[in-house]
Scaffold this motif. Sequence first.
Motif, PDB file in Angstrom:
ATOM      1  N   LEU A 125       0.894  -0.574  -0.411  1.00 22.12           N
ATOM      2  CA  LEU A 125      -0.368  -0.241   0.230  1.00 22.12           C
ATOM      3  C   LEU A 125       0.765   1.218   0.128  1.00 22.12           C
ATOM      4  CD1 LEU A 125      -3.232   1.469   0.630  1.00 22.12           C
ATOM      5  CD2 LEU A 125      -2.602   1.254   2.910  1.00 22.12           C
ATOM      6  N   VAL A 148       1.149   5.342  -1.212  1.00 23.11           N
ATOM      7  CA  VAL A 148       0.931   6.441  -1.655  1.00 23.11           C
ATOM      8  C   VAL A 148       1.826   7.803  -1.613  1.00 23.11           C
ATOM      9  CG1 VAL A 148      -0.978   8.649  -0.947  1.00 23.11           C
ATOM     10  CG2 VAL A 148      -1.121   6.253  -0.626  1.00 23.11           C
ATOM     11  N   ARG A 199      -2.493  11.777   3.603  1.00 25.90           N
ATOM     12  CA  ARG A 199      -3.294  12.479   4.993  1.00 25.90           C
ATOM     13  C   ARG A 199      -4.911  12.989   3.989  1.00 25.90           C
ATOM     14  NH1 ARG A 199      -1.441  11.864   9.148  1.00 25.90           N
ATOM     15  NH2 ARG A 199      -3.250  12.104  10.581  1.00 25.90           N
ATOM     16  N   ARG A 215      -6.911   5.144   2.916  1.00 24.50           N
ATOM     17  CA  ARG A 215      -8.431   4.270   2.909  1.00 24.50           C
ATOM     18  C   ARG A 215      -9.107   4.351   2.066  1.00 24.50           C
ATOM     19  NH1 ARG A 215     -11.838   5.409   7.577  1.00 24.50           N
ATOM     20  NH2 ARG A 215     -10.270   6.423   8.854  1.00 24.50           N
TER      21      ARG A 215
HETATM   22  C1  LIG Z   1       0.705   4.906   5.696  1.00 27.84           C
HETATM   23  C2  LIG Z   1       0.328   5.758   3.938  1.00 27.84           C
HETATM   24  C3  LIG Z   1      -0.334   4.569   2.873  1.00 27.84           C
HETATM   25  C4  LIG Z   1      -0.904   6.374   4.676  1.00 27.84           C
HETATM   26  O1  LIG Z   1      -1.839   7.271   3.470  1.00 27.84           O
HETATM   27  P1  LIG Z   1      -2.791   8.555   3.387  1.00 27.84           P
HETATM   28  O2  LIG Z   1      -3.232   8.587   2.075  1.00 27.84           O
HETATM   29  O3  LIG Z   1      -1.919   9.863   3.967  1.00 27.84           O
HETATM   30  O4  LIG Z   1      -3.837   7.945   4.065  1.00 27.84           O
HETATM   31  P2  LIG Z   1      -5.282   8.326   4.645  1.00 27.84           P
HETATM   32  O5  LIG Z   1      -5.145   9.669   4.580  1.00 27.84           O
HETATM   33  O6  LIG Z   1      -6.072   7.381   3.744  1.00 27.84           O
HETATM   34  O7  LIG Z   1      -5.442   8.138   5.948  1.00 27.84           O
HETATM   35  C5  LIG Z   1      -6.069   7.004   6.768  1.00 27.84           C
HETATM   36  C6  LIG Z   1      -6.250   7.099   8.267  1.00 27.84           C
HETATM   37  O8  LIG Z   1      -5.442   6.969   8.284  1.00 27.84           O
HETATM   38  C7  LIG Z   1      -4.764   8.137   9.288  1.00 27.84           C
HETATM   39  N1  LIG Z   1      -3.165   8.880   9.162  1.00 27.84           N
HETATM   40  C8  LIG Z   1      -2.740   8.810   7.721  1.00 27.84           C
HETATM   41  N2  LIG Z   1      -1.657   8.768   8.140  1.00 27.84           N
HETATM   42  C9  LIG Z   1      -1.066   9.216   9.227  1.00 27.84           C
HETATM   43  C10 LIG Z   1      -0.195   9.438   9.823  1.00 27.84           C
HETATM   44  N3  LIG Z   1       0.938  10.035   8.823  1.00 27.84           N
HETATM   45  N4  LIG Z   1      -0.159   9.531  10.980  1.00 27.84           N
HETATM   46  C11 LIG Z   1      -1.182   9.729  12.359  1.00 27.84           C
HETATM   47  N5  LIG Z   1      -2.344   8.985  11.359  1.00 27.84           N
HETATM   48  C12 LIG Z   1      -2.237   8.192  10.131  1.00 27.84           C
HETATM   49  C13 LIG Z   1      -5.740   9.053   9.003  1.00 27.84           C
HETATM   50  O9  LIG Z   1      -5.581  10.053   9.826  1.00 27.84           O
HETATM   51  C14 LIG Z   1      -6.998   7.845   8.305  1.00 27.84           C
HETATM   52  O10 LIG Z   1      -7.447   8.425   9.376  1.00 27.84           O
HETATM   53  P3  LIG Z   1      -9.293   8.899   9.693  1.00 27.84           P
HETATM   54  O11 LIG Z   1      -9.969   9.465   8.052  1.00 27.84           O
HETATM   55  O12 LIG Z   1      -9.323   8.536  10.781  1.00 27.84           O
HETATM   56  O13 LIG Z   1      -8.426  10.880   9.618  1.00 27.84           O
HETATM   57  C15 LIG Z   1       1.158   6.620   3.642  1.00 27.84           C
HETATM   58  O14 LIG Z   1       1.798   7.508   4.819  1.00 27.84           O
HETATM   59  C16 LIG Z   1       2.341   5.795   2.291  1.00 27.84           C
HETATM   60  O15 LIG Z   1       2.319   5.536   1.473  1.00 27.84           O
HETATM   61  N6  LIG Z   1       3.559   5.022   3.586  1.00 27.84           N
HETATM   62  C17 LIG Z   1       4.294   4.916   3.066  1.00 27.84           C
HETATM   63  C18 LIG Z   1       4.169   3.342   2.826  1.00 27.84           C
HETATM   64  C19 LIG Z   1       4.086   2.580   3.590  1.00 27.84           C
HETATM   65  O16 LIG Z   1       4.305   2.410   4.741  1.00 27.84           O
HETATM   66  N7  LIG Z   1       2.996   1.720   3.332  1.00 27.84           N
HETATM   67  C20 LIG Z   1       2.153   0.647   4.618  1.00 27.84           C
HETATM   68  C21 LIG Z   1       2.792  -0.388   3.985  1.00 27.84           C
HETATM   69  S1  LIG Z   1       2.183  -2.346   5.010  1.00 27.84           S
END
Ligand SMILES: CC(C)(COP(=O)(O)OP(=O)(O)OC[C@H]1O[C@@H](n2cnc3c(N)ncnc32)[C@H](O)[C@@H]1OP(=O)(O)O)[C@@H](O)C(=O)NCCC(=O)NCCS
Length: 196
Positions: free
Chosen positions: A115, A117, A123, A128
């Motif tokens: 996964l 982004v 954010r 989600r």
């Molecule tokens: C983890 C990741 C996929 C989140 O993607 P994103 O599109 O920013 O996430 P979303 O905006 O859909 O957030 C979904 C929920 O998670 C929470 N969230 C997302 N990033 C967060 C952070 N850094 N800290 C705390 N909460 C977080 C959001 O608040 C949201 O909850 P809410 O709707 O109740 O507010 C992204 O940061 C990423 O690609 N990271 C690098 C790759 C990685 O680690 N992937 C996972 C591998 S297992």
Amino acid sequence: MTIILSTPVARYEEPTIIQIKTSEEVLAHRQGLSTLLQECVNEGSSIGFLAPLSADDANEYWTAVASLIPQGNLHLFIFLSPTAEPNAPPSVLGTIQLLSIPKATHLHRAEILKLLVTPSARRRGIARRLMEYVENFAREMGKEMLTLDTATESAAMEMYRRLGWEEWGTCRDYASWPDGRRCDATFFRKDLGKSS
Ligand SMILES: CC(C)(COP(=O)(O)OP(=O)(O)OC[C@H]1O[C@@H](n2cnc3c(N)ncnc32)[C@H](O)[C@@H]1OP(=O)(O)O)[C@@H](O)C(=O)NCCC(=O)NCCS
């Protein structure tokens, strides 16, 4: 040598999640997918690669994914956003994979992988949306449980908790950060309900 002609990339009016169903489609989006993978690895996410991840190594990974798609166990989804330029292809802002476990004793289960982004679009609910899409997809396949693991010290931990996943254990020194230091991994599960 096999030459695979790339499929033209479709245009979209608004952000869209699509399932990539053929090797040719993976290759059509490979540049965007490779940039996304490089961004995530090179900023420090533990997702299977050491940094710095080169464009060639990222392309090699997506070429390998392209070759697995026809086997039917790996399902790839991407989040596309239209670009401002009229003739430019849509940007790949996110991606996710679902792996069906091809063992008779694990048919009720599938695993979430990769996964990702893009940092500039975080954010805003893209992860989600991708997770909800894949959960529904898995449910329609008759899966009853999803599993995944993630680096314990990562932003993804809080995200999985917020999305209703159940944390069931942490394994010390399970993997490494992109700079080679060991990291712990936490394992999650989510029930999808009994398939009828
Ligand atoms: C983890 C990741 C996929 C989140 O993607 P994103 O599109 O920013 O996430 P979303 O905006 O859909 O957030 C979904 C929920 O998670 C929470 N969230 C997302 N990033 C967060 C952070 N850094 N800290 C705390 N909460 C977080 C959001 O608040 C949201 O909850 P809410 O709707 O109740 O507010 C992204 O940061 C990423 O690609 N990271 C690098 C790759 C990685 O680690 N992937 C996972 C591998 S297992």
